[in-house]
Design a protein around this motif. Structure first.
Motif, mmCIF file in Angstrom:
data_model
loop_
_atom_site.group_PDB
_atom_site.id
_atom_site.type_symbol
_atom_site.label_atom_id
_atom_site.label_comp_id
_atom_site.label_asym_id
_atom_site.label_seq_id
_atom_site.Cartn_x
_atom_site.Cartn_y
_atom_site.Cartn_z
ATOM 1 N N MET A 17 0.901 -1.152 0.212
ATOM 2 C CA MET A 17 -0.312 -0.152 -0.208
ATOM 3 C C MET A 17 1.219 1.191 0.360
ATOM 4 O O MET A 17 0.377 2.424 -0.897
ATOM 5 C CB MET A 17 -1.146 -0.091 1.033
ATOM 6 N N ARG A 18 2.168 1.320 0.599
ATOM 7 C CA ARG A 18 2.998 2.054 0.921
ATOM 8 C C ARG A 18 3.478 2.842 -0.425
ATOM 9 O O ARG A 18 3.624 3.730 -1.111
ATOM 10 C CB ARG A 18 3.666 2.564 2.041
ATOM 11 N N ARG A 20 2.877 1.930 -3.311
ATOM 12 C CA ARG A 20 1.482 2.141 -4.297
ATOM 13 C C ARG A 20 1.218 3.887 -3.716
ATOM 14 O O ARG A 20 0.254 4.821 -4.634
ATOM 15 C CB ARG A 20 0.295 1.471 -4.446
ATOM 16 N N TYR A 22 -0.600 4.777 -0.909
ATOM 17 C CA TYR A 22 -2.006 5.046 -0.345
ATOM 18 C C TYR A 22 -1.101 5.590 1.348
ATOM 19 O O TYR A 22 -0.481 4.927 1.449
ATOM 20 C CB TYR A 22 -2.087 3.621 0.500
ATOM 21 N N ASP A 23 -1.868 6.409 1.618
ATOM 22 C CA ASP A 23 -1.029 6.692 2.928
ATOM 23 C C ASP A 23 -2.480 6.450 3.960
ATOM 24 O O ASP A 23 -3.139 6.889 4.448
ATOM 25 C CB ASP A 23 -1.279 8.475 3.261
ATOM 26 N N ILE A 24 -1.644 5.478 4.658
ATOM 27 C CA ILE A 24 -2.169 4.885 5.632
ATOM 28 C C ILE A 24 -1.635 5.011 6.923
ATOM 29 O O ILE A 24 -2.184 4.058 8.061
ATOM 30 C CB ILE A 24 -1.923 2.964 5.396
ATOM 31 N N GLY A 31 -5.569 7.193 3.092
ATOM 32 C CA GLY A 31 -4.979 6.598 2.166
ATOM 33 C C GLY A 31 -6.100 4.497 2.421
ATOM 34 O O GLY A 31 -6.532 3.870 1.281
ATOM 35 N N LYS A 32 -6.360 4.667 3.464
ATOM 36 C CA LYS A 32 -7.076 3.716 4.368
ATOM 37 C C LYS A 32 -9.226 3.449 3.357
ATOM 38 O O LYS A 32 -8.677 2.712 2.421
ATOM 39 C CB LYS A 32 -8.011 3.006 5.981
ATOM 40 N N ARG A 34 -9.098 5.134 1.116
ATOM 41 C CA ARG A 34 -9.523 5.282 -0.702
ATOM 42 C C ARG A 34 -9.184 4.149 -1.359
ATOM 43 O O ARG A 34 -9.682 3.811 -2.907
ATOM 44 C CB ARG A 34 -7.465 6.682 -0.892
ATOM 45 N N ILE A 35 -8.145 3.479 -0.754
ATOM 46 C CA ILE A 35 -7.806 1.790 -1.324
ATOM 47 C C ILE A 35 -9.248 0.899 -1.395
ATOM 48 O O ILE A 35 -9.189 0.595 -1.589
ATOM 49 C CB ILE A 35 -6.525 1.137 -0.345
ATOM 50 N N GLU A 38 -11.243 1.972 -3.811
ATOM 51 C CA GLU A 38 -10.497 1.977 -5.141
ATOM 52 C C GLU A 38 -11.178 0.136 -5.708
ATOM 53 O O GLU A 38 -10.832 -0.350 -6.301
ATOM 54 C CB GLU A 38 -9.105 1.907 -5.782
#
Length: 164
Positions: A17-18, A20, A22-24, A31-32, A34-35, A38
């Motif tokens: 995730m990082r 790619r 995504y700000d998790i 980020g959470k 958003r993923i 998607e």
């Protein structure tokens, strides 16, 4: 599944995730969400995985794999749900040749169809279509008269059996 399996899988998914973008890590990074959006999954499923509370179900795993750009096969193996052997392609292995057979010969198109799992009722059509794409080589046949893979005219004008 062990806690160790869940921890290892979640850490791997976090890294993906990082990587790619995504700000998790930040609470309001989004980020959470958003993923989850998607992938078409609930944010809670992503949160539970990242907090090492539970492994995602198969559909969530499949959707996350697509969004993260990794094969579902890798996700299933990394999650500990299945082994590489359990996910082996049964059509990916050639049969063991009989003793004394010519290992250098090309398989017949019928043998290729069998390896690919082409249903018996479609084999004749498969052979006719594939013959059209083979390079121009002199016709070669095996002992039973079947055209070998790689042999044929390559002209795309193969007559149906019994019409010549």
């Amino acid at each position: 599944m062990t806690t160790q399996d869940l921890n290892a899988f979640a850490a791997w998914v976090e890294d993906l995730m990082r990587e790619r973008g995504y700000d998790i890590d930040s609470p309001r990074g989004g980020g959470k969400s958003r993923i989850a959006d998607e992938a078409g999954v609930h944010r809670a499923a992503v949160t539970r995985l990242l907090q090492r509370q539970s492994m995602p179900d198969l559909e969530t795993t499949r959707r996350l794999a697509r969004v993260l750009g990794v094969p579902v096969r890798d996700m299933l193996i990394r999650s500990g749900r299945l082994t590489a052997e359990e996910l082996a392609d049964p059509h990916g292995r050639l049969p063991t040749p009989e003793p004394g057979t010519d290992l250098g010969r090309r398989p017949t198109l019928e043998e290729v169809a069998d390896l690919l799992g082409v249903p018996a009722e479609r084999r004749e059509m498969f052979v006719r279509v594939v013959e059209q794409f083979l390079p121009n080589e002199p016709d070669r046949a095996d002992k039973s008269g079947r055209v070998l893979a790689g042999a044929g005219t390559g002209t795309g004008t193969t007559a149906p059996p019994g019409t010549d």
